[in-house]
Design a protein around this motif. Structure first.
Motif, PDB file in Angstrom:
ATOM      1  N   LEU A 130       0.848  -1.188   0.000  1.00 51.75           N
ATOM      2  CA  LEU A 130       0.000   0.000   0.000  1.00 51.75           C
ATOM      3  C   LEU A 130       0.888   1.244   0.000  1.00 51.75           C
ATOM      4  CD1 LEU A 130      -2.865  -0.888   2.523  1.00 51.75           C
ATOM      5  CD2 LEU A 130      -2.689  -1.393   0.079  1.00 51.75           C
ATOM      6  N   ASP A 131       0.369   2.315  -0.596  1.00 53.42           N
ATOM      7  CA  ASP A 131       1.143   3.550  -0.699  1.00 53.42           C
ATOM      8  C   ASP A 131       1.412   4.164   0.675  1.00 53.42           C
ATOM      9  OD1 ASP A 131       1.021   3.174  -3.385  1.00 53.42           O
ATOM     10  OD2 ASP A 131      -0.303   4.868  -3.819  1.00 53.42           O
ATOM     11  N   VAL A 132       2.509   4.887   0.751  1.00 53.30           N
ATOM     12  CA  VAL A 132       2.863   5.673   1.937  1.00 53.30           C
ATOM     13  C   VAL A 132       3.073   7.107   1.473  1.00 53.30           C
ATOM     14  CG1 VAL A 132       4.512   6.024   3.807  1.00 53.30           C
ATOM     15  CG2 VAL A 132       3.970   3.694   3.045  1.00 53.30           C
ATOM     16  N   ASP A 133       2.413   8.074   2.129  1.00 51.53           N
ATOM     17  CA  ASP A 133       2.557   9.469   1.696  1.00 51.53           C
ATOM     18  C   ASP A 133       3.679  10.170   2.448  1.00 51.53           C
ATOM     19  OD1 ASP A 133       1.569  10.215   4.209  1.00 51.53           O
ATOM     20  OD2 ASP A 133      -0.469  10.564   3.480  1.00 51.53           O
ATOM     21  N   GLY A 134       3.854  11.441   2.144  1.00 56.02           N
ATOM     22  CA  GLY A 134       4.944  12.204   2.745  1.00 56.02           C
ATOM     23  C   GLY A 134       4.827  12.394   4.239  1.00 56.02           C
ATOM     24  N   SER A 135       3.623  12.221   4.784  1.00 58.23           N
ATOM     25  CA  SER A 135       3.424  12.369   6.229  1.00 58.23           C
ATOM     26  C   SER A 135       3.561  11.045   6.970  1.00 58.23           C
ATOM     27  CB  SER A 135       2.035  12.972   6.499  1.00 58.23           C
ATOM     28  OG  SER A 135       1.915  14.244   5.896  1.00 58.23           O
ATOM     29  N   GLY A 136       3.860   9.992   6.232  1.00 56.52           N
ATOM     30  CA  GLY A 136       4.022   8.686   6.867  1.00 56.52           C
ATOM     31  C   GLY A 136       2.742   7.880   6.938  1.00 56.52           C
ATOM     32  N   ASN A 137       1.654   8.411   6.389  1.00 56.94           N
ATOM     33  CA  ASN A 137       0.408   7.645   6.362  1.00 56.94           C
ATOM     34  C   ASN A 137       0.521   6.503   5.347  1.00 56.94           C
ATOM     35  OD1 ASN A 137      -1.047   9.408   8.175  1.00 56.94           O
ATOM     36  ND2 ASN A 137      -1.176  10.863   6.486  1.00 56.94           N
ATOM     37  N   GLY A 138       0.023   5.350   5.724  1.00 57.97           N
ATOM     38  CA  GLY A 138       0.091   4.186   4.842  1.00 57.97           C
ATOM     39  C   GLY A 138      -0.818   3.102   5.384  1.00 57.97           C
ATOM     40  N   GLU A 139      -0.315   1.885   5.429  1.00 58.90           N
ATOM     41  CA  GLU A 139      -1.127   0.787   5.962  1.00 58.90           C
ATOM     42  C   GLU A 139      -1.410   1.017   7.443  1.00 58.90           C
ATOM     43  OE1 GLU A 139      -0.781  -4.027   6.733  1.00 58.90           O
ATOM     44  OE2 GLU A 139       0.139  -3.188   4.919  1.00 58.90           O
ATOM     45  N   VAL A 140      -2.684   0.890   7.810  1.00 56.14           N
ATOM     46  CA  VAL A 140      -3.057   1.110   9.208  1.00 56.14           C
ATOM     47  C   VAL A 140      -3.540  -0.166   9.889  1.00 56.14           C
ATOM     48  CG1 VAL A 140      -3.597   3.541   8.931  1.00 56.14           C
ATOM     49  CG2 VAL A 140      -5.374   1.860   8.515  1.00 56.14           C
ATOM     50  N   LYS A 141      -4.082  -1.096   9.125  1.00 54.67           N
ATOM     51  CA  LYS A 141      -4.575  -2.345   9.711  1.00 54.67           C
ATOM     52  C   LYS A 141      -4.466  -3.472   8.691  1.00 54.67           C
ATOM     53  CE  LYS A 141      -7.952  -0.488  13.028  1.00 54.67           C
ATOM     54  NZ  LYS A 141      -7.489  -1.203  14.237  1.00 54.67           N
ATOM     55  N   ARG A 142      -4.328  -4.687   9.227  1.00 50.61           N
ATOM     56  CA  ARG A 142      -4.372  -5.875   8.381  1.00 50.61           C
ATOM     57  C   ARG A 142      -5.164  -6.952   9.110  1.00 50.61           C
ATOM     58  NH1 ARG A 142       0.707  -8.238   4.912  1.00 50.61           N
ATOM     59  NH2 ARG A 142       0.895  -5.970   4.587  1.00 50.61           N
ATOM     60  N   SER A 143      -6.001  -7.622   8.368  1.00 45.87           N
ATOM     61  CA  SER A 143      -6.867  -8.637   8.978  1.00 45.87           C
ATOM     62  C   SER A 143      -6.077  -9.875   9.381  1.00 45.87           C
ATOM     63  CB  SER A 143      -7.960  -9.052   7.982  1.00 45.87           C
ATOM     64  OG  SER A 143      -7.407  -9.867   6.952  1.00 45.87           O
ATOM     65  N   GLY A 144      -6.721 -10.709  10.177  1.00 52.38           N
ATOM     66  CA  GLY A 144      -6.192 -12.037  10.412  1.00 52.38           C
ATOM     67  C   GLY A 144      -6.493 -12.922   9.212  1.00 52.38           C
ATOM     68  N   PHE A 145      -6.149 -14.197   9.327  1.00 51.56           N
ATOM     69  CA  PHE A 145      -6.398 -15.137   8.232  1.00 51.56           C
ATOM     70  C   PHE A 145      -7.893 -15.226   7.936  1.00 51.56           C
ATOM     71  CE2 PHE A 145      -7.557 -19.393   6.795  1.00 51.56           C
ATOM     72  CZ  PHE A 145      -6.746 -19.527   5.668  1.00 51.56           C
ATOM     73  N   ILE A 146      -8.238 -15.144   6.649  1.00 49.11           N
ATOM     74  CA  ILE A 146      -9.628 -15.238   6.210  1.00 49.11           C
ATOM     75  C   ILE A 146      -9.796 -16.521   5.403  1.00 49.11           C
ATOM     76  CG2 ILE A 146     -11.488 -14.146   4.897  1.00 49.11           C
ATOM     77  CD1 ILE A 146      -9.961 -11.472   5.249  1.00 49.11           C
ATOM     78  N   ASP A 147     -10.647 -17.394   5.869  1.00 48.62           N
ATOM     79  CA  ASP A 147     -10.921 -18.640   5.153  1.00 48.62           C
ATOM     80  C   ASP A 147     -11.857 -18.331   3.990  1.00 48.62           C
ATOM     81  OD1 ASP A 147     -11.083 -21.258   4.386  1.00 48.62           O
ATOM     82  OD2 ASP A 147     -12.301 -21.929   6.083  1.00 48.62           O
ATOM     83  N   GLY A 188      -5.507  -3.663   0.110  1.00 47.86           N
ATOM     84  CA  GLY A 188      -4.741  -4.646  -0.659  1.00 47.86           C
ATOM     85  C   GLY A 188      -4.966  -6.045  -0.109  1.00 47.86           C
ATOM     86  N   LEU A 189      -4.717  -7.025  -0.946  1.00 47.31           N
ATOM     87  CA  LEU A 189      -4.868  -8.431  -0.578  1.00 47.31           C
ATOM     88  C   LEU A 189      -3.487  -9.066  -0.520  1.00 47.31           C
ATOM     89  CD1 LEU A 189      -6.952 -10.712  -0.038  1.00 47.31           C
ATOM     90  CD2 LEU A 189      -6.956 -11.133  -2.506  1.00 47.31           C
ATOM     91  N   PHE A 190      -3.119  -9.602   0.651  1.00 47.46           N
ATOM     92  CA  PHE A 190      -1.759 -10.089   0.901  1.00 47.46           C
ATOM     93  C   PHE A 190      -1.753 -11.564   1.287  1.00 47.46           C
ATOM     94  CE2 PHE A 190      -1.471  -5.549   1.337  1.00 47.46           C
ATOM     95  CZ  PHE A 190      -0.201  -5.215   0.898  1.00 47.46           C
ATOM     96  N   ASP A 191      -0.514 -12.122   1.345  1.00 49.12           N
ATOM     97  CA  ASP A 191      -0.373 -13.539   1.693  1.00 49.12           C
ATOM     98  C   ASP A 191       0.249 -13.759   3.073  1.00 49.12           C
ATOM     99  OD1 ASP A 191       2.264 -12.874   1.183  1.00 49.12           O
ATOM    100  OD2 ASP A 191       2.614 -14.472  -0.279  1.00 49.12           O
ATOM    101  N   GLN A 192       0.281 -12.722   3.906  1.00 47.54           N
ATOM    102  CA  GLN A 192       0.685 -12.903   5.299  1.00 47.54           C
ATOM    103  C   GLN A 192       0.009 -11.855   6.163  1.00 47.54           C
ATOM    104  OE1 GLN A 192       5.033 -12.467   5.112  1.00 47.54           O
ATOM    105  NE2 GLN A 192       4.887 -10.528   6.203  1.00 47.54           N
ATOM    106  N   GLY A 193      -0.073 -12.167   7.457  1.00 56.07           N
ATOM    107  CA  GLY A 193      -0.853 -11.343   8.364  1.00 56.07           C
ATOM    108  C   GLY A 193      -0.110 -10.198   9.005  1.00 56.07           C
ATOM    109  N   THR A 194       1.177 -10.055   8.705  1.00 51.01           N
ATOM    110  CA  THR A 194       1.957  -8.948   9.244  1.00 51.01           C
ATOM    111  C   THR A 194       2.455  -8.084   8.096  1.00 51.01           C
ATOM    112  OG1 THR A 194       3.933 -10.360   9.247  1.00 51.01           O
ATOM    113  CG2 THR A 194       2.686 -10.211  11.300  1.00 51.01           C
ATOM    114  N   LEU A 195       2.986  -6.914   8.419  1.00 49.00           N
ATOM    115  CA  LEU A 195       3.452  -5.980   7.403  1.00 49.00           C
ATOM    116  C   LEU A 195       4.452  -6.661   6.467  1.00 49.00           C
ATOM    117  CD1 LEU A 195       3.060  -2.978   6.691  1.00 49.00           C
ATOM    118  CD2 LEU A 195       5.160  -2.513   7.969  1.00 49.00           C
TER     119      LEU A 195
END
Length: 230
Positions: A130-147, A188-195
């Motif tokens: 996910l994008d990060v802007d000049g103020s440091g805003n970017g990813e704020v949350k990510r879900s746990g594993f979704i079946d 965004g859709l990712f393949d792990q639960g951490t950054l």
């Protein structure tokens, strides 16, 4: 009567010549038409017999609810399947023992949804996070594993049914934010639960004022990713 026959004869010759030319043209046209139809028919039959597939289409929906449980905002749109997403998909399907084009995550597939609040975010096929802007805003949350819920394909009925994968997050909460909240501008859709990890697809969220989906610290946001394989 004799003069009439002399005048009629050239007309008959003219009509006879025109009719002959017309018959020749019709015959040529008929031949070409038959050949074209045959070629089309054979091509269609060959393609149908092979049943080639491989197209992936992603769609995302977002639903913001207030503390009263009522829907405040709803948005849906197609996503951008990124280069790494297609590379990792090929790696997982055809050579999961190696890492030719992608080092697969260990999280059990693309089963984690992330949301971000970067200003001016722009989704592109070359993105890897996910994008990060000049103020440091970017990813704020990510879900746990979704079946994921997978609806199987069925080509034995008309119309054919494609394979559909539905990945629905539990509602994200924002109680840790200030009362003014924030605006969610990307997911965004990712393949792990951490950054980090591999990103399959990404979507900008314009929201009602083209600056994202506004959320307060009493709101929740549900995200559903739908991938159609055809």
């Amino acid at each position: 009567m004799h003069k009439f026959k002399i005048r009629l004869n050239p007309l008959m010759k003219k009509f006879t010549s025109l009719a002959l030319i017309g018959a020749i043209i019709a015959g040529i046209t008929g031949f070409v038409g038959f050949d074209a139809i045959s070629a089309t028919s054979l091509t269609t039959q060959e393609t149908s017999g092979m049943h080639e597939t491989g197209l992936m289409i992603g769609h995302v929906s977002y639903e913001v609810k207030g503390m009263d449980g009522q829907i405040k905002h709803y948005f849906q749109s197609d996503n951008v399947i990124v280069d790494r997403g297609t590379n990792c998909s090929a790696q997982a399907i055809f050579n999961d023992a190696g890492s030719d084009v992608c080092t697969l995550g260990s999280g059990g597939g693309f089963a984690y949804i992330a949301i971000g609040n970067a200003t001016g975010a722009t989704a592109e096929a070359t993105d890897t996070e996910l994008d990060v802007d000049g103020s440091g805003n970017g990813e704020v949350k990510r879900s746990g594993f979704i079946d994921a819920l997978i609806t199987p394909a069925n080509s034995g009925i008309v119309p054919n049914v494609d394979t559909v994968v539905s990945i629905a997050s539990s509602p994200f909460s924002f109680s840790e934010l200030r009362a003014t909240g924030t605006s969610i501008t990307q997911s965004g859709l990712f393949d792990q639960g951490t950054l980090g990890g591999n990103m399959f697809s990404i979507r900008d969220i314009p929201g009602p004022s083209l600056t994202g989906l506004p959320v307060l610290n009493t709101d929740t946001l549900s995200v559903t990713w739908t991938i159609t394989l055809t």
